[in-house]
Write a protein that holds these residues in place. Sequence first.
Motif, PDB file in Angstrom:
ATOM      1  N   LYS A  72       0.847  -1.210   0.000  1.00  0.00           N
ATOM      2  CA  LYS A  72       0.000   0.000   0.000  1.00  0.00           C
ATOM      3  C   LYS A  72       0.876   1.251   0.000  1.00  0.00           C
ATOM      4  O   LYS A  72       0.622   2.202  -0.729  1.00  0.00           O
ATOM      5  CB  LYS A  72      -0.914   0.012   1.227  1.00  0.00           C
ATOM      6  N   ASP A  73       1.924   1.220   0.832  1.00  0.00           N
ATOM      7  CA  ASP A  73       2.835   2.378   0.874  1.00  0.00           C
ATOM      8  C   ASP A  73       3.470   2.617  -0.497  1.00  0.00           C
ATOM      9  O   ASP A  73       3.774   3.745  -0.878  1.00  0.00           O
ATOM     10  CB  ASP A  73       3.970   2.147   1.894  1.00  0.00           C
ATOM     11  N   MET A  74       3.665   1.526  -1.237  1.00  0.00           N
ATOM     12  CA  MET A  74       4.297   1.664  -2.552  1.00  0.00           C
ATOM     13  C   MET A  74       3.297   2.141  -3.606  1.00  0.00           C
ATOM     14  O   MET A  74       3.679   2.403  -4.738  1.00  0.00           O
ATOM     15  CB  MET A  74       4.923   0.328  -2.971  1.00  0.00           C
ATOM     16  N   GLY A  75       1.989   2.206  -3.259  1.00  0.00           N
ATOM     17  CA  GLY A  75       1.027   2.788  -4.200  1.00  0.00           C
ATOM     18  C   GLY A  75      -0.278   2.048  -4.396  1.00  0.00           C
ATOM     19  O   GLY A  75      -1.224   2.613  -4.947  1.00  0.00           O
ATOM     20  N   ALA A  76      -0.361   0.760  -3.983  1.00  0.00           N
ATOM     21  CA  ALA A  76      -1.619   0.028  -4.225  1.00  0.00           C
ATOM     22  C   ALA A  76      -2.720   0.600  -3.341  1.00  0.00           C
ATOM     23  O   ALA A  76      -2.498   0.867  -2.161  1.00  0.00           O
ATOM     24  CB  ALA A  76      -1.424  -1.451  -3.908  1.00  0.00           C
ATOM     25  N   ARG A  77      -3.922   0.777  -3.888  1.00  0.00           N
ATOM     26  CA  ARG A  77      -5.020   1.357  -3.085  1.00  0.00           C
ATOM     27  C   ARG A  77      -5.695   0.286  -2.235  1.00  0.00           C
ATOM     28  O   ARG A  77      -5.972   0.517  -1.063  1.00  0.00           O
ATOM     29  CB  ARG A  77      -6.027   2.044  -4.017  1.00  0.00           C
ATOM     30  N   ASN A  78      -5.964  -0.862  -2.803  1.00  0.00           N
ATOM     31  CA  ASN A  78      -6.518  -1.997  -2.054  1.00  0.00           C
ATOM     32  C   ASN A  78      -5.639  -3.209  -2.314  1.00  0.00           C
ATOM     33  O   ASN A  78      -5.325  -3.504  -3.474  1.00  0.00           O
ATOM     34  CB  ASN A  78      -7.949  -2.304  -2.518  1.00  0.00           C
ATOM     35  N   VAL A  79      -5.254  -3.893  -1.246  1.00  0.00           N
ATOM     36  CA  VAL A  79      -4.409  -5.095  -1.400  1.00  0.00           C
ATOM     37  C   VAL A  79      -5.207  -6.287  -0.886  1.00  0.00           C
ATOM     38  O   VAL A  79      -5.553  -6.353   0.294  1.00  0.00           O
ATOM     39  CB  VAL A  79      -3.093  -4.950  -0.594  1.00  0.00           C
ATOM     40  N   LEU A  80      -5.504  -7.202  -1.792  1.00  0.00           N
ATOM     41  CA  LEU A  80      -6.253  -8.410  -1.425  1.00  0.00           C
ATOM     42  C   LEU A  80      -5.260  -9.573  -1.476  1.00  0.00           C
ATOM     43  O   LEU A  80      -4.723  -9.892  -2.538  1.00  0.00           O
ATOM     44  CB  LEU A  80      -7.397  -8.586  -2.434  1.00  0.00           C
ATOM     45  N   ILE A  81      -4.994 -10.153  -0.305  1.00  0.00           N
ATOM     46  CA  ILE A  81      -4.017 -11.246  -0.254  1.00  0.00           C
ATOM     47  C   ILE A  81      -4.793 -12.556  -0.121  1.00  0.00           C
ATOM     48  O   ILE A  81      -5.483 -12.780   0.889  1.00  0.00           O
ATOM     49  CB  ILE A  81      -3.069 -11.092   0.958  1.00  0.00           C
ATOM     50  N   SER A  82      -4.703 -13.405  -1.141  1.00  0.00           N
ATOM     51  CA  SER A  82      -5.423 -14.675  -1.062  1.00  0.00           C
ATOM     52  C   SER A  82      -4.484 -15.735  -0.505  1.00  0.00           C
ATOM     53  O   SER A  82      -3.270 -15.679  -0.700  1.00  0.00           O
ATOM     54  CB  SER A  82      -5.952 -15.070  -2.442  1.00  0.00           C
TER      55      SER A  82
END
Length: 306
Positions: free
Chosen positions: A209-219
Motif C-alpha cells: 500500500k505504501d508503494m502505491g496500491a489502493r486496495n491489497v487483497l491477499i489470497s
Amino acid sequence: MIYTVTLNPSIDYVVNMEQLVEGMVNRVSTEHFYAGGKGINVSQILNQHGISNRALGFISGFTGNFIEGSLKEKGIDTDFIRLSEGYSRINMKIKTTTDETEINGMGPHIPKTEIDKLYRQLDLLTADDTLVLAGSIPATLPDDFYEKMMEHVQDRGVKVVVDATKNLLLNVLTYRPFLIKPNHHEIAEMFGVTISTTEDLLQYGNRLKDMGARNVLISMGGDGAILLAENGEVYRSNVPKGVVKNSVGAGDSMVAGFIAGYEKTQCYEQALRLGAASGSATAFSSDVATAEEILALVKEIVVQKL
Ligand SMILES: Nc1ncnc2c1ncn2[C@@H]1O[C@H](COP(=O)(O)OP(=O)(O)O)[C@@H](O)[C@H]1O
Ligand SMILES: O=P(O)(O)OC[C@H]1O[C@](O)(COP(=O)(O)O)[C@@H](O)[C@@H]1O
C-alpha cells in the motif's frame, strides 16, 4: 464498463489421473477443455455476476478460435485482436490424488502493429471504466508492458486492477492501481522473505500500500483471504466447506467477485465476501463457477474485521 486484458489467452486442458510419473507414459482418467487466461476468467465470473464487461487481448490459430467461440457461447462480449501467425497456447493442468501440476504454454509472437491496435482500444477508456490487467506478459512483449498500458490511461482516471506476479506487480504500484491480488506465496517471493504469521502478511501488505496500491487483497488458498482496504480497515474472510475439484482460476474468480461486489455496493466488506465466495465456488467446481454455485456459498462467508 469493465475491460479485461488477457495478453496470452489459453485453452486450459484440465486432466485427472491417479498419479503422475515422470519419464513414463501417463494416461488420464478425465479431461476437459476450457477457455482460460486470467483476464478471461475474470470476464467469465463478472458475467456470472451480471456485470457487463468486454474481454480484450490477442488470439490466434485454431486454439484462438476455440477460446473466442467458447466465450461467445457463454454470452461474453469479446473484442480480441486476431494475430495472423502462431497459435494461442494450451496450458495443461494435471490433478492427481495428491497434487496439482501445471504446464503452461508459450503463446504466439505479437507484432508491433498488433500492439498498436490494443493501444487504440485503450484510447476509448474514460473515468467511468475499469481496466483489469491479469496474467503473465508473453515473452515476446517487453516486461514493462503493464506499466506502459497504465501510463497510457493514467490521465483519464481509469480504475486499474492488476493481478500479476513479482516485478510485473511491483513495477505498476507507482501508477496507484485500485486493486492488486497477490497470494501469500507471491508476497513472500516478491520481498524474498519467509512468511509464517498473519502479522508478517499485514506488514508486507502494508508495504504494498505504501508503494502505491489502493486496495491489497491477499489470497491464501484454502486459508481464505485478507483485505487491506483503501479506507484503512483490514478484513479477513474464511472459506466455506466443500470439496476442491480444481483450484485453477480461483484467484481470478476472487478478483472478479471483488470487483462485482464493489460495483454493486461500494462496500469493501461486501466486495471481499463476494470475492471469497467466487474464489471458493471455482475451487469446488471443475470449470470456473456459475452464479448459482457462488450464491450458494455467499451465506457461508464470514468476514471479520482485524
Ligand atoms: N482449497 C480451497 N478451499 C476453499 N476455497 C479456496 C481454496 N483455494 C482457493 N480458494 C478460494 O479462492 C481464493 C483465491 O485462491 P488462491 O489459490 O489463493 O488464488 P491464486 O489462484 O491466485 O493463487 C482464496 O482466497 C479462497 O477464497
Ligand atoms: O498468464 P499466466 O500467469 O501464465 O496464467 C495463465 C493461467 O492462469 C489461469 O488464469 C488460472 O489462474 P489462477 O489459478 O491464478 O486463478 C489459467 O486459466 C491459465 O491457464
